[in-house]
Each structure stands twice: as structure tokens, then as C-alpha cells.
Enzyme design. Sequence first.
Site, short mmCIF file in Angstrom:
data_model
loop_
_atom_site.label_atom_id
_atom_site.label_comp_id
_atom_site.label_asym_id
_atom_site.label_seq_id
_atom_site.Cartn_x
_atom_site.Cartn_y
_atom_site.Cartn_z
N GLY A 1 -48.22 58.83 -69.16
CA GLY A 1 -49.55 58.44 -69.26
C GLY A 1 -50.10 58.52 -70.70
O GLY A 1 -49.56 59.39 -71.56
N TYR B 1 -36.43 61.05 -58.55
CA TYR B 1 -37.39 60.23 -58.20
C TYR B 1 -37.55 59.64 -56.88
O TYR B 1 -38.34 59.81 -55.89
CB TYR B 1 -37.32 59.01 -59.27
CG TYR B 1 -38.54 58.04 -59.01
CD1 TYR B 1 -39.89 58.51 -59.48
CD2 TYR B 1 -38.43 56.92 -58.60
CE1 TYR B 1 -40.77 57.57 -59.17
CE2 TYR B 1 -39.40 55.73 -58.72
CZ TYR B 1 -40.67 56.31 -59.09
OH TYR B 1 -41.75 55.28 -58.99
#
Length: 313
Positions: free
Chosen positions: A36, A145
Amino acid sequence: MRAVVTGGAGFLGSHLCDRLLKEGWEVLALDNLITGAEKNLAHLKGNGRFEFLKLDVSEALHIAGEVGYVLHFASPASPPDYLKHPIATMKVGSLGTLNALDLALAKGAKFFLASTSECYGDPEISPQHEEYWGHVNPVGPRSVYDESKRFAEALTMAYHTHHGLDTHIIRIFNTYGPRMRLNDGRALPNFVYQALSGKPLTIFGDGQQTRSFCYVDDLIEGIYRLMHANEHFPVNIGNPLEMTILEFAERIRKHYRPAPEIVFEPLPQDDPKRRRPDISKAKRILGWEPKVELEEGLKTTLAYFAQEYKSTK
Ligand code: UDP
């Protein structure tokens, strides 16, 4: 009306913060900034109802004050990102989810899990509906993931059934829009970066694998509706318009002059061959379906990336 958004500085997390603030919530965004970026929240500086804390939600998560909703969006999400950060990805999907659930439990808050179409792996059926259990390689490169998100879903359901926590699970299909990271490794940011820097677009494999791309505003609308729905099992949110990656690259390349070349590179291991959401459940229980046409969404996204590219020069 105070929400905690983990991964709040990410692509989806930051758009979610915007929407919650618009709806009158106070928002605390948390992010460790591995993928981010604080600039995604820069426009919220000075907003008295918004706060940002840089922290890793995979570590202990203690938040002072009242919390009404915990929305767990923290995770690397681009395949090259989760390959680069395999342990952090597994930690945030497991320990991060555990901490976020415990926070919701301690505060008497509702909980929302950002899960993924990757739970279906390389699917044997198409479109994928929520009852399909998936086809995931548990030890392949993408497993860090896929399996941590599958674990996160199982853990969320356990908190719902065992603790009676009010939980929601969204399975997010490929989404695009402003605030994706240019060149983050995913198809769209890669193609756009390549086009802007005069390089050929890299197609992995023969480009016949399919994806279905949803514009971020449509996705956020689906999230907001699911937050308030009486549904605890996973709900697919995505755009059912399916196309091959080669077609998708063509759609992008015609926005540039001269149109960039296309080159073919090896297909990464376990790359799903087909992906298309069955959204009948979202239509039925949320009255939701995507509204933004691909060309319209691309226009806004390409304009954002052009600006981003300029600012890096
Ligand atoms: N892809 C590609 N070229 C790129 C990046 C990705 O052909 O430069 C392909 C990738 O192999 C996959 C599809 O585009 O088949 C979508 O990839 P992405 O990383 O965006 O997300 P995924 O849906 O695989 O999680």
C-alpha cells in the site's frame, strides 16, 4: 459508526475508506505499507473523521475506543507481490485475520473479510459460483495467497458459528481502477506501464486464458451492500464480462499512439485458465450488478496512470 479498515492504504482499502467516510463513518485505516502507499490516503489529511496508523496487523492488534465494523483488506494481492512476500502474505491471511476477528469480537463489532476468486484456484467449471469448492494446488507458487485466503474464510466462518460474530465474506474477482500501483505486476498496470514507457506489452502464455474485469466503483458498491446484508457465506463480486488476456491487451493498446507491440512470454505456473464470476447470488441478495462499461472504466484508469507516470519522471 467507527470502522477499522486493515490494508486501508491499498488500492481497494483506500477506496473503501472514501466510501465509508462519505456514508458518515469515522474511519481508522491500518497498513504496514508493504504494497500500500500513504499517497492513496493523502486527500484525507485534515478530515477529522479519518485516522491512519502504520502497523502490521499480523502482529498484535489493540485499538483504543469504540469500533462498530472491522473490514479486513490487508494483503499483497498481485501475483508478483505475493511471490515476493510469501510469508507476509500467509501471515496476514492467517494471523492478520485472527487478530482482526479478535478485535471485532472484543469490540462487539461486525466483521468483513476481503476474500478472493483465487479460492477457486484454476477452476474446472466456468462461470464460478459460490458453492464450487475450487481446484487449488496447495504447494504451488500461488498457494501462499490462495490457501491463506481459504484459511481466512474458514476462520471467519468458525468465529461466526462458534462465537456468533456477525461476519461477511466477499470473493473479489479481478478489479481495476485508479490507485492500482503502476507496474505492480498485474495485467492492467503492467500493460499500461509498458505502453507509457514505449515497451511492448507482455502476454504470458498464448493469451487465451480469460479474466473478467470489474471497475473499482462497482466493487465498492457491492462491498457496501454486503456489509449490511444478512448473509454470512461468501458472495462473489465481479464483472461477468469475460475476455481473453490477448483481447484485453488489444483493448488497452488501442488507446496509445503508436500502439505498442505485443510479445509473448512464458505462462507462470498454475495461472488459472478461466475466470468469470457467477453473480446470481449478489444479484439476488444484494440487488447488485456492475454498471461501469469497460471502456468507461479504462478511460478513468488510463488517465490516472498517465498522471502517475508523469509524476515519476
Ligand atoms: N498477464 C500477462 N501479462 C502481464 C501480467 C499478467 O499476460 O504482464 C496475465 C497473467 O498470466 C494472467 C492474467 O494476465 O493470466 C491476469 O493476471 P493478473 O496478474 O492481473 O491477475 P490474476 O488474475 O492472475 O490474479
